[in-house]
Design a protein around this motif. Structure first.
Motif, short mmCIF file in Angstrom:
data_model
loop_
_atom_site.label_atom_id
_atom_site.label_comp_id
_atom_site.label_asym_id
_atom_site.label_seq_id
_atom_site.Cartn_x
_atom_site.Cartn_y
_atom_site.Cartn_z
N PRO A 143 0.77 -1.31 -0.14
CA PRO A 143 -0.04 -0.01 -0.26
C PRO A 143 0.79 1.29 0.00
CG PRO A 143 -0.94 -1.48 1.52
CD PRO A 143 0.47 -2.10 1.30
N GLN A 144 0.40 2.46 -0.39
CA GLN A 144 0.88 3.47 -0.53
C GLN A 144 1.44 4.14 0.89
OE1 GLN A 144 -0.83 6.66 -2.87
NE2 GLN A 144 -0.02 8.06 -1.72
N GLU A 145 0.82 4.02 1.80
CA GLU A 145 1.17 4.33 3.04
C GLU A 145 2.40 3.65 3.46
OE1 GLU A 145 2.12 6.07 6.70
OE2 GLU A 145 1.02 6.86 4.76
N ASP A 146 2.30 2.20 3.17
CA ASP A 146 3.72 1.47 3.82
C ASP A 146 4.75 1.88 2.77
OD1 ASP A 146 2.23 0.07 5.48
OD2 ASP A 146 1.77 -1.76 4.23
N LEU A 147 4.50 2.30 1.51
CA LEU A 147 5.74 2.37 0.87
C LEU A 147 6.12 3.77 1.53
CD1 LEU A 147 4.57 1.96 -2.73
CD2 LEU A 147 6.35 0.69 -1.56
N ARG A 148 5.41 4.86 1.72
CA ARG A 148 5.90 6.09 2.27
C ARG A 148 6.69 5.82 3.72
NH1 ARG A 148 5.82 9.17 6.28
NH2 ARG A 148 4.23 7.57 7.13
N ARG A 149 6.00 5.02 4.34
CA ARG A 149 6.74 4.61 5.76
C ARG A 149 8.07 3.98 5.66
NH1 ARG A 149 7.43 0.10 8.19
NH2 ARG A 149 6.03 -0.89 6.98
N ILE A 150 8.29 3.08 4.56
CA ILE A 150 9.70 2.67 4.74
C ILE A 150 10.67 3.68 3.86
CG2 ILE A 150 8.99 0.13 4.64
CD1 ILE A 150 9.61 0.06 1.59
N LEU A 151 10.27 4.35 2.98
CA LEU A 151 11.13 5.29 2.34
C LEU A 151 11.42 6.35 3.41
CD1 LEU A 151 9.21 5.80 -1.09
CD2 LEU A 151 11.45 4.43 -0.80
N TYR A 152 10.55 6.70 4.06
CA TYR A 152 10.73 7.76 5.09
C TYR A 152 11.85 7.21 6.35
CZ TYR A 152 10.56 11.90 8.02
OH TYR A 152 10.55 12.80 8.94
N ASP A 153 11.45 6.00 6.91
CA ASP A 153 12.18 5.63 8.01
C ASP A 153 13.34 4.88 7.67
OD1 ASP A 153 9.88 6.25 9.51
OD2 ASP A 153 9.04 4.55 9.63
N TYR A 154 13.40 4.11 6.57
CA TYR A 154 14.58 3.20 6.28
C TYR A 154 15.25 4.15 5.40
CZ TYR A 154 11.87 -0.67 8.03
OH TYR A 154 10.73 -1.66 8.70
N GLY A 155 15.07 4.87 4.58
CA GLY A 155 15.81 5.60 3.74
C GLY A 155 16.09 7.15 4.07
N ALA A 160 9.61 11.29 0.46
CA ALA A 160 8.80 9.84 0.33
C ALA A 160 7.44 9.76 0.11
CB ALA A 160 8.96 9.29 1.83
N PRO A 161 6.56 10.98 0.67
CA PRO A 161 5.23 10.78 0.13
C PRO A 161 5.12 11.26 -1.46
CG PRO A 161 5.69 12.47 1.92
CD PRO A 161 7.05 12.01 1.52
N GLN A 162 5.82 12.08 -2.09
CA GLN A 162 5.80 12.24 -3.39
C GLN A 162 6.06 10.89 -4.12
OE1 GLN A 162 6.99 14.30 -1.25
NE2 GLN A 162 7.22 16.18 -1.79
N ILE A 163 7.16 10.37 -3.74
CA ILE A 163 7.68 8.98 -4.36
C ILE A 163 6.69 7.92 -4.34
CG2 ILE A 163 9.43 7.18 -4.57
CD1 ILE A 163 11.74 9.53 -3.43
#
Length: 310
Positions: A143-155, A160-163
């Motif tokens: 899901p989009q929110e999970d993608l945003r979370r890992i991009l922000y937290d891990y990267g 992250a929200p835009q990507i």
């Protein structure tokens, strides 16, 4: 491809392990066996256990360690399964452990593995090719929110929200199948000033997805919670990290192991009964020197922390 990898902070690790010729040692990230080679050659009646989740690394290590195979046991597993590995070998505790948490150079350089944002390849990023979860699955099904979370937290990716939104929009039209397709999606939402930065615009996102695919932070936490239980008194734990998220876990767990009483300061006597189980050997992390950095630029972000079982 040939699995050759420059071992980071090699001399420092060997010094801090204080190897006994008859001791039992575990290298939980065997890789190309650079660290393991130096450990094994110092053993006489001792034993080295080499662990890696990557079968290509194990094959290369077996070849590299050929002169010492009488004292080496090679195990295909994830270092997070430390208890299971040692129980399976009938070993209660060891005299030293080493973990180099960086992605090995061959994994990064072999385009087919899908770790690199510099060459086109299927989205994979699995350190163990027998694992089910691939980068393709994360990018195309999470899901989009999970993608945003890992991009922000891990990267630690500030866009992250835009990507994440752009990935979801793109995959609705067709799956994102290759590394360079993903790079294009990331570039497409980066503002001009971000694209002008020295760091590649996809670096942080690729790091985040790789960490998620391999559950790297979960593995480090599980390892650190088991490590001191499986060390003999005087045994040393050496851990090399390459980014702040891992280093934070390692530092915190070492500090917890070295803490004694946790009662509130106002308590007149200790009621918790907690005793320290380790002492920290390196108050500050050990970093690579200029000579090593000139030979191996990837060592620049490496940090070595060492603690000793009491």
């Amino acid at each position: 491809m040939e699995f050759s990898h420059k071992s980071v902070l090699l001399d420092e690790c060997i010094e801090y392990l204080a190897i006994k010729p008859d001791g039992i040692y575990l290298d939980g990230t065997l890789g190309g066996a650079g660290h393991s080679y130096e450990i094994a050659k110092r053993l006489t009646t001792g034993r080295l256990i080499g662990v890696d989740r990557d079968t290509a690394a194990l094959e290369a290590a077996r070849e590299r360690l050929a002169p010492f195979l009488d004292r080496v046991t090679i195990v295909h597993s994830n270092f997070s399964e430390l208890d299971t590995i040692l129980n399976g070998l009938g070993i209660g505790a060891v005299d030293g452990m080493l973990f180099d948490l960086g992605v090995s150079s061959p994994q990064l350089d072999d385009a087919a593995r899908g770790f690199s944002y510099m060459a086109d390849a299927p989205l994979d990023m699995r350190m163990n090719r027998e694992d089910a979860l691939r980068a393709y699955d994360v990018v195309n099904t999470w899901p989009q929110e999970d993608l945003r979370r890992i991009l922000y937290d891990y990267g630690e990716e500030r866009y992250a929200p835009q990507i994440a939104a752009s990935i979801v929009k793109k995959r609705e039209l067709a799956p994102i199948e290759t590394t360079l397709e993903l790079v294009d999606v990331i570039r497409g939402v980066m503002p001009p000033q971000a694209l002008r930065e020295k760091q590649h615009p996809a670096k942080r996102s690729f790091q985040a997805i790789r960490i998620a695919v391999n559950d790297e932070l979960g593995a480090v936490s599980k390892l650190m919670q088991a490590a001191f239980r499986r060390l003999n008194p005087g045994g040393r734990l050496c851990v090399i990290t390459f980014h702040s998220l891992e280093d934070r876990i390692v530092k915190s767990e070492m500090q917890q192991a070295a803490r004694g009483c946790t009662c509130p300061p106002e308590f007149p006597v200790c009621v918790c009964g907690k005793k320290p189980i380790a002492r920290i050997i390196t108050r500050k992390p050990v970093l690579s020197g200029e000579t090593e950095l000139n030979e191996n630029p990837r060592a620049r972000s490496a940090k070595l922390r060492v603690a000793e079982k009491i």
